[in-house]
Design an enzyme around this catalytic site. Structure first.
Site, mmCIF file in Angstrom:
data_model
loop_
_atom_site.group_PDB
_atom_site.id
_atom_site.type_symbol
_atom_site.label_atom_id
_atom_site.label_comp_id
_atom_site.label_asym_id
_atom_site.label_seq_id
_atom_site.Cartn_x
_atom_site.Cartn_y
_atom_site.Cartn_z
ATOM 1 N N LYS A 128 0.805 -1.221 0.000
ATOM 2 C CA LYS A 128 0.000 0.000 0.000
ATOM 3 C C LYS A 128 0.840 1.274 0.000
ATOM 4 C CE LYS A 128 -1.799 -1.941 3.460
ATOM 5 N NZ LYS A 128 -1.819 -3.378 3.333
ATOM 6 N N VAL A 155 -5.946 -3.301 -1.826
ATOM 7 C CA VAL A 155 -7.232 -3.105 -1.140
ATOM 8 C C VAL A 155 -8.039 -4.397 -1.245
ATOM 9 C CG1 VAL A 155 -9.321 -1.689 -0.978
ATOM 10 C CG2 VAL A 155 -7.211 -0.666 -1.838
ATOM 11 N N GLY A 209 -2.046 -14.565 10.085
ATOM 12 C CA GLY A 209 -1.355 -13.840 9.005
ATOM 13 C C GLY A 209 -2.136 -12.654 8.458
ATOM 14 N N LYS A 227 -5.906 2.556 2.426
ATOM 15 C CA LYS A 227 -6.829 1.975 1.438
ATOM 16 C C LYS A 227 -7.873 3.000 0.998
ATOM 17 C CE LYS A 227 -5.970 -2.640 3.211
ATOM 18 N NZ LYS A 227 -6.333 -3.601 4.246
#
Ligand code: HSE
Length: 343
Positions: A128, A155, A209, A227
């Site tokens: 990101k 995203v 995770g 995002k």
């Protein structure tokens, strides 16, 4: 049959997820699309680096990690290349940039993306930082070098929210986007509703995770804010940055807040939103006690969802996985197929 030579920068959860998909599905991709993915280089700050012009066996790459061994234990032509050398020397067609995310500077990942684009490599990334902070510059650089940059995985992991917004809904006029954009916090809030403590729920999200290497980015809302920036700039034509998002996370919510909401038929959700009214843009990330009848209130666990409000179609909601190694690895594969299937 076209062989796509890949270099991976980063071999954490996402890099391994991508490698698993290649190991399992390469034959299907060959049949479906006439494309074969060949990993020629992997460079990771912890696991080390390997390069082989004839391709590295994905099963062996994963096997080394499963045994806790460094990549240098597998057969290869070269070892120890850093990220820059890997980009410059591997001769790969495409770079999968999956190193760690930094939402303050986007570095060093943004530098790796720039170097690859200048080398005329296509780039796919789930990182990101570079996209939230440097997208206009990187997309210009890609165009100047006649290559492409795919970032679906930034995203909602493999859930195709960017493709749906930028291709399928573009003509419908998106005027508002609201969503649950962070899997870790949604997972924590769902588990706290079941009576699990905040600390245990966060530990579970880390185990599975979902969480960032530093989970502060998740629980304080920075990940969701990144995002929102990406969605807004790509789908609503804005030029906002991280500082334009009014942001608060979930750390101040108490078990009592969660219980009281439940009594009131409400659920706390961390909602990322951006709205455009003429030239005015309002963007935020904040916990909201949604009534249980709200479509986003039904989204539990690590699942993410986005509602697009459009001029021509009204509201469209897309829900699906928002994090996870295979789920994010899939986004990279989908981007690669989108790039090479039409080439
Ligand atoms: N840490 C992120 C999440 C991963 O929990 O949603 C996907 O960006």
């Amino acid at each position: 049959m076209q062989t796509i030579r890949l270099a991976l920068i980063g071999f954490g959860n996402v890099g391994q997820g991508l490698t698993e998909i290649i190991a399992d599905r390469n034959d299907n991709f060959a049949k479906q699309f006439g494309l074969k993915f060949q990993i020629v280089a992997v460079s990771d700050i912890y696991w080390g680096s390997v390069y082989d012009p004839d391709g590295l066996d994905p099963v062996r790459l994963l096997g080394a990690i499963q045994k806790g061994e460094k990549l240098a234990t597998i057969q290869a032509a070269e070892y120890g290349w850093d990220a820059t050398t890997t980009i410059e020397q591997s001769g790969a067609d495409a770079l999968a940039e999956v190193s760690f995310t930094d939402l303050k500077t986007g570095e060093p990942a943004a530098g790796f993306v720039r170097a690859a684009l200048k080398q005329r490599m296509n780039v796919v990334t789930s990182n990101k930082g570079p996209i939230a902070l440097h997208y206009p510059e990187l997309s210009r650089l890609a165009a100047e070098n006649s290559v492409q940059i795919g970032f679906e995985g930034t995203v909602m992991s493999g859930t195709p929210v960017l493709r749906m917004g930028s291709e399928i809904l573009k003509a419908a006029g998106v005027n508002r986007i609201q969503g649950i954009l962070n899997g870790t916090t949604n997972y924590i809030l769902s588990r706290m509703e079941d009576g699990t403590s905040y600390a245990d729920a966060l530990a579970e999200a880390q185990d599975k995770g979902y969480a960032e290497a530093d989970p502060t980015g998740d629980v304080e809302g920075f990940d969701a804010a990144g995002k929102v920036v990406i969605l807004s700039n790509l789908l609503m034509g804005t030029e906002i940055g991280m500082d334009d998002i009014e942001r608060s996370g979930i750390t101040h919510l108490t078990p009592e807040d969660i219980r009281n909401a439940k009594i009131d038929d409400r659920r706390w959700k961390l909602i990322g939103a951006v709205e455009k009214d003429g030239e005015k843009v309002t963007a935020s990330v904040q916990p909201v006690p949604l009534p249980v009848s709200h479509p986003l209130a039904t989204i539990g666990g690590a699942t993410n969802a986005v509602t697009f409000s459009t001029d021509l179609l009204g509201d469209i909601t897309l829900a699906g996985p928002g994090a996870g190694r295979r789920e994010t690895g899939y986004a990279l594969i989908a981007d690669l197929i989108a790039i090479y299937n039409k080439a």
